[in-house]
Scaffold this motif. Structure first.
Motif, PDB file in Angstrom:
ATOM      1  N   THR A  75      14.139   1.888  -0.579  1.00  0.00           N
ATOM      2  CA  THR A  75      14.456   3.300  -0.398  1.00  0.00           C
ATOM      3  C   THR A  75      14.703   3.960  -1.751  1.00  0.00           C
ATOM      4  O   THR A  75      15.288   3.350  -2.661  1.00  0.00           O
ATOM      5  N   VAL A  76      14.234   5.187  -1.883  1.00  0.00           N
ATOM      6  CA  VAL A  76      14.336   5.952  -3.124  1.00  0.00           C
ATOM      7  C   VAL A  76      14.941   7.314  -2.810  1.00  0.00           C
ATOM      8  O   VAL A  76      14.572   7.949  -1.820  1.00  0.00           O
ATOM      9  N   GLY A  77      15.868   7.772  -3.625  1.00  0.00           N
ATOM     10  CA  GLY A  77      16.484   9.081  -3.440  1.00  0.00           C
ATOM     11  C   GLY A  77      17.633   9.261  -4.416  1.00  0.00           C
ATOM     12  O   GLY A  77      17.960   8.343  -5.180  1.00  0.00           O
ATOM     13  N   PRO A  78      18.264  10.433  -4.415  1.00  0.00           N
ATOM     14  CA  PRO A  78      19.341  10.705  -5.366  1.00  0.00           C
ATOM     15  C   PRO A  78      20.460   9.664  -5.341  1.00  0.00           C
ATOM     16  O   PRO A  78      20.988   9.296  -6.395  1.00  0.00           O
ATOM     17  N   ASP A  79      20.848   9.167  -4.166  1.00  0.00           N
ATOM     18  CA  ASP A  79      21.944   8.200  -4.086  1.00  0.00           C
ATOM     19  C   ASP A  79      21.506   6.780  -4.413  1.00  0.00           C
ATOM     20  O   ASP A  79      22.322   5.963  -4.841  1.00  0.00           O
ATOM     21  N   ASP A  80      20.232   6.470  -4.198  1.00  0.00           N
ATOM     22  CA  ASP A  80      19.738   5.106  -4.405  1.00  0.00           C
ATOM     23  C   ASP A  80      18.938   4.949  -5.681  1.00  0.00           C
ATOM     24  O   ASP A  80      18.554   3.838  -6.048  1.00  0.00           O
ATOM     25  N   GLY A  81      18.676   6.054  -6.366  1.00  0.00           N
ATOM     26  CA  GLY A  81      17.858   6.029  -7.574  1.00  0.00           C
ATOM     27  C   GLY A  81      16.495   6.629  -7.333  1.00  0.00           C
ATOM     28  O   GLY A  81      15.813   6.265  -6.387  1.00  0.00           O
ATOM     29  N   SER A  82      16.105   7.569  -8.163  1.00  0.00           N
ATOM     30  CA  SER A  82      14.802   8.215  -8.056  1.00  0.00           C
ATOM     31  C   SER A  82      14.376   8.650  -9.454  1.00  0.00           C
ATOM     32  O   SER A  82      15.198   9.198 -10.200  1.00  0.00           O
ATOM     33  N   PRO A  83      13.144   8.373  -9.864  1.00  0.00           N
ATOM     34  CA  PRO A  83      12.078   7.773  -9.059  1.00  0.00           C
ATOM     35  C   PRO A  83      12.186   6.255  -9.012  1.00  0.00           C
ATOM     36  O   PRO A  83      12.988   5.643  -9.725  1.00  0.00           O
ATOM     37  N   GLY A  84      11.337   5.666  -8.149  1.00  0.00           N
ATOM     38  CA  GLY A  84      11.161   4.231  -8.108  1.00  0.00           C
ATOM     39  C   GLY A  84       9.716   3.911  -8.430  1.00  0.00           C
ATOM     40  O   GLY A  84       8.807   4.644  -8.029  1.00  0.00           O
ATOM     41  N   ASN A  85       9.500   2.830  -9.186  1.00  0.00           N
ATOM     42  CA  ASN A  85       8.148   2.451  -9.595  1.00  0.00           C
ATOM     43  C   ASN A  85       7.811   1.049  -9.112  1.00  0.00           C
ATOM     44  O   ASN A  85       8.635   0.125  -9.238  1.00  0.00           O
ATOM     45  N   MET A  86       6.606   0.888  -8.584  1.00  0.00           N
ATOM     46  CA  MET A  86       6.094  -0.418  -8.200  1.00  0.00           C
ATOM     47  C   MET A  86       4.894  -0.733  -9.085  1.00  0.00           C
ATOM     48  O   MET A  86       3.867  -0.056  -9.013  1.00  0.00           O
ATOM     49  N   ASP A  87       5.042  -1.755  -9.936  1.00  0.00           N
ATOM     50  CA  ASP A  87       3.987  -2.147 -10.861  1.00  0.00           C
ATOM     51  C   ASP A  87       3.001  -3.073 -10.142  1.00  0.00           C
ATOM     52  O   ASP A  87       3.359  -4.171  -9.713  1.00  0.00           O
ATOM     53  N   LEU A  88       1.744  -2.612 -10.008  1.00  0.00           N
ATOM     54  CA  LEU A  88       0.707  -3.383  -9.329  1.00  0.00           C
ATOM     55  C   LEU A  88      -0.423  -3.773 -10.274  1.00  0.00           C
ATOM     56  O   LEU A  88      -1.512  -4.130  -9.823  1.00  0.00           O
ATOM     57  N   SER A  89      -0.159  -3.725 -11.578  1.00  0.00           N
ATOM     58  CA  SER A  89      -1.212  -3.986 -12.565  1.00  0.00           C
ATOM     59  C   SER A  89      -1.741  -5.410 -12.474  1.00  0.00           C
ATOM     60  O   SER A  89      -2.882  -5.676 -12.872  1.00  0.00           O
ATOM     61  N   SER A  90      -0.954  -6.346 -11.952  1.00  0.00           N
ATOM     62  CA  SER A  90      -1.394  -7.745 -11.886  1.00  0.00           C
ATOM     63  C   SER A  90      -2.516  -7.961 -10.876  1.00  0.00           C
ATOM     64  O   SER A  90      -3.187  -8.997 -10.900  1.00  0.00           O
ATOM     65  N   PHE A  91      -2.754  -6.978  -9.990  1.00  0.00           N
ATOM     66  CA  PHE A  91      -3.795  -7.131  -8.972  1.00  0.00           C
ATOM     67  C   PHE A  91      -5.186  -6.815  -9.507  1.00  0.00           C
ATOM     68  O   PHE A  91      -6.180  -7.063  -8.838  1.00  0.00           O
ATOM     69  N   GLY A  92      -5.267  -6.219 -10.691  1.00  0.00           N
ATOM     70  CA  GLY A  92      -6.574  -5.784 -11.182  1.00  0.00           C
ATOM     71  C   GLY A  92      -7.039  -4.562 -10.416  1.00  0.00           C
ATOM     72  O   GLY A  92      -6.245  -3.686 -10.082  1.00  0.00           O
ATOM     73  N   ASN A  93      -8.325  -4.487 -10.116  1.00  0.00           N
ATOM     74  CA  ASN A  93      -8.857  -3.349  -9.373  1.00  0.00           C
ATOM     75  C   ASN A  93      -8.397  -3.405  -7.917  1.00  0.00           C
ATOM     76  O   ASN A  93      -8.500  -4.436  -7.258  1.00  0.00           O
ATOM     77  N   ILE A  94      -7.911  -2.277  -7.402  1.00  0.00           N
ATOM     78  CA  ILE A  94      -7.373  -2.204  -6.039  1.00  0.00           C
ATOM     79  C   ILE A  94      -8.215  -1.244  -5.213  1.00  0.00           C
ATOM     80  O   ILE A  94      -8.513  -0.128  -5.655  1.00  0.00           O
ATOM     81  N   SER A  95      -8.607  -1.680  -4.021  1.00  0.00           N
ATOM     82  CA  SER A  95      -9.443  -0.838  -3.157  1.00  0.00           C
ATOM     83  C   SER A  95      -8.627  -0.010  -2.175  1.00  0.00           C
ATOM     84  O   SER A  95      -9.010   1.116  -1.852  1.00  0.00           O
ATOM     85  N   ASN A  96      -7.506  -0.540  -1.682  1.00  0.00           N
ATOM     86  CA  ASN A  96      -6.676   0.250  -0.765  1.00  0.00           C
ATOM     87  C   ASN A  96      -5.260  -0.302  -0.701  1.00  0.00           C
ATOM     88  O   ASN A  96      -5.014  -1.476  -1.021  1.00  0.00           O
ATOM     89  N   ILE A  97      -4.357   0.565  -0.299  1.00  0.00           N
ATOM     90  CA  ILE A  97      -2.939   0.233  -0.154  1.00  0.00           C
ATOM     91  C   ILE A  97      -2.454   0.839   1.156  1.00  0.00           C
ATOM     92  O   ILE A  97      -2.768   1.983   1.479  1.00  0.00           O
ATOM     93  N   SER A  98      -1.685   0.073   1.921  1.00  0.00           N
ATOM     94  CA  SER A  98      -1.061   0.627   3.116  1.00  0.00           C
ATOM     95  C   SER A  98       0.407   0.213   3.150  1.00  0.00           C
ATOM     96  O   SER A  98       0.794  -0.810   2.576  1.00  0.00           O
ATOM     97  N   PHE A  99       1.234   1.025   3.824  1.00  0.00           N
ATOM     98  CA  PHE A  99       2.649   0.699   3.964  1.00  0.00           C
ATOM     99  C   PHE A  99       3.269   1.594   5.039  1.00  0.00           C
ATOM    100  O   PHE A  99       2.683   2.602   5.451  1.00  0.00           O
ATOM    101  N   ILE A 100       4.455   1.198   5.499  1.00  0.00           N
ATOM    102  CA  ILE A 100       5.226   2.057   6.404  1.00  0.00           C
ATOM    103  C   ILE A 100       5.903   3.133   5.572  1.00  0.00           C
ATOM    104  O   ILE A 100       6.641   2.832   4.634  1.00  0.00           O
ATOM    105  N   TRP A 101       5.631   4.391   5.905  1.00  0.00           N
ATOM    106  CA  TRP A 101       6.333   5.520   5.275  1.00  0.00           C
ATOM    107  C   TRP A 101       7.394   5.958   6.281  1.00  0.00           C
ATOM    108  O   TRP A 101       7.116   6.592   7.281  1.00  0.00           O
ATOM    109  N   GLY A 102       8.651   5.568   6.021  1.00  0.00           N
ATOM    110  CA  GLY A 102       9.717   5.776   6.985  1.00  0.00           C
ATOM    111  C   GLY A 102      10.273   7.188   6.982  1.00  0.00           C
ATOM    112  O   GLY A 102      10.444   7.799   5.928  1.00  0.00           O
ATOM    113  N   SER A 103      10.586   7.683   8.173  1.00  0.00           N
ATOM    114  CA  SER A 103      11.188   9.014   8.393  1.00  0.00           C
ATOM    115  C   SER A 103      10.687  10.035   7.372  1.00  0.00           C
ATOM    116  O   SER A 103      11.428  10.520   6.519  1.00  0.00           O
ATOM    117  N   VAL A 104       9.411  10.361   7.492  1.00  0.00           N
ATOM    118  CA  VAL A 104       8.706  11.209   6.525  1.00  0.00           C
ATOM    119  C   VAL A 104       9.405  12.558   6.344  1.00  0.00           C
ATOM    120  O   VAL A 104       9.698  13.263   7.311  1.00  0.00           O
TER     121      VAL A 104
END
Length: 211
Positions: A75-104
């Motif tokens: 979770t990311v926000g003023p109380d939990d810290g924002s922004p948050g970064n996810m480093d995915l450089s180790s995957f090389g070329n990426i074709s798609n990403i999916s995830f649960i986007w909670g309480s949009v």
């Protein structure tokens, strides 16, 4: 056969077209979760993230476990810290990403960055579902979202940046799909060609008798 192999080699080469990152699909959430098999569910293995908070506790007015999520979530926000970064450089070329986007929420912001920190594409909660009102129990506001990357952006993309100007931006069950290496594509296509050629050679011959 030579023509087929030449075509196979051509298919293995990277395409030169306009790069893009697009919102490919938005699927209402389910309990239990029924989306793609997660690469990261914030239990094991743990992704390379900085900022935000990995927790298994829902806090009233701060962050709630995404619908369909089990165990820990990010979770990311003023109380939990924002922004948050996810480093995915180790995957090389990426074709798609999916995830649960909670309480949009409309104030949630997702950005795709290159190695220099430049923004390749960005999406808000309102791009995912409208109204983006933060409902924590509606499957439509807790969807599994999929983003597709094409051409140059598959190579340039390295980092997901999540930010939120209010509590909170909750996520879980990230599924990361890398682009197969050109050599892998070539081997696959040669294999398909060999199977097709073998089937063609084994085709039964039909004899015709004339009276």
């Amino acid at each position: 056969m030579k023509t087929l192999l030449a075509a196979t080699a051509a298919m293995a080469l990277p395409a030169a077209a306009n790069a893009a990152i697009i919102l490919g699909s938005v699927t209402p959430g389910t309990v239990p979760y029924s989306g793609p098999t997660p690469t990261y569910d914030f239990r094991s293995p743990t992704p390379n993230v900085t900022g935000g908070l990995i927790t298994n506790t829902s806090e009233s007015g701060v962050g709630a476990q995404p619908y369909g999520s089990t165990g820990s979530f990010w979770t990311v926000g003023p109380d939990d810290g924002s922004p948050g970064n996810m480093d995915l450089s180790s995957f090389g070329n990426i074709s798609n990403i999916s995830f649960i986007w909670g309480s949009v929420d409309g104030y949630n912001l997702l950005e795709f960055l290159d190695a220099g920190g430049n923004v390749l594409a960005s999406f808000t909660g309102a791009d995912v579902f409208n109204p983006a009102n933060g409902n924590q129990t509606d499957p439509n506001t807790n969807p599994v979202v999929r983003f597709n990357l094409t051409d140059g952006d598959q190579t340039a993309f390295t980092t997901l940046r999540l930010s939120s100007t209010s509590n909170a931006f909750e996520t879980d069950n990230f599924a990361i799909n890398a682009v197969p290496e050109p050599a892998t594509w070539a081997l696959m296509m040669i294999g398909f060609a060999a199977v097709g050629f073998g089937m063609r050679r084994r085709r039964p011959q039909v004899s015709v008798r004339y009276a």
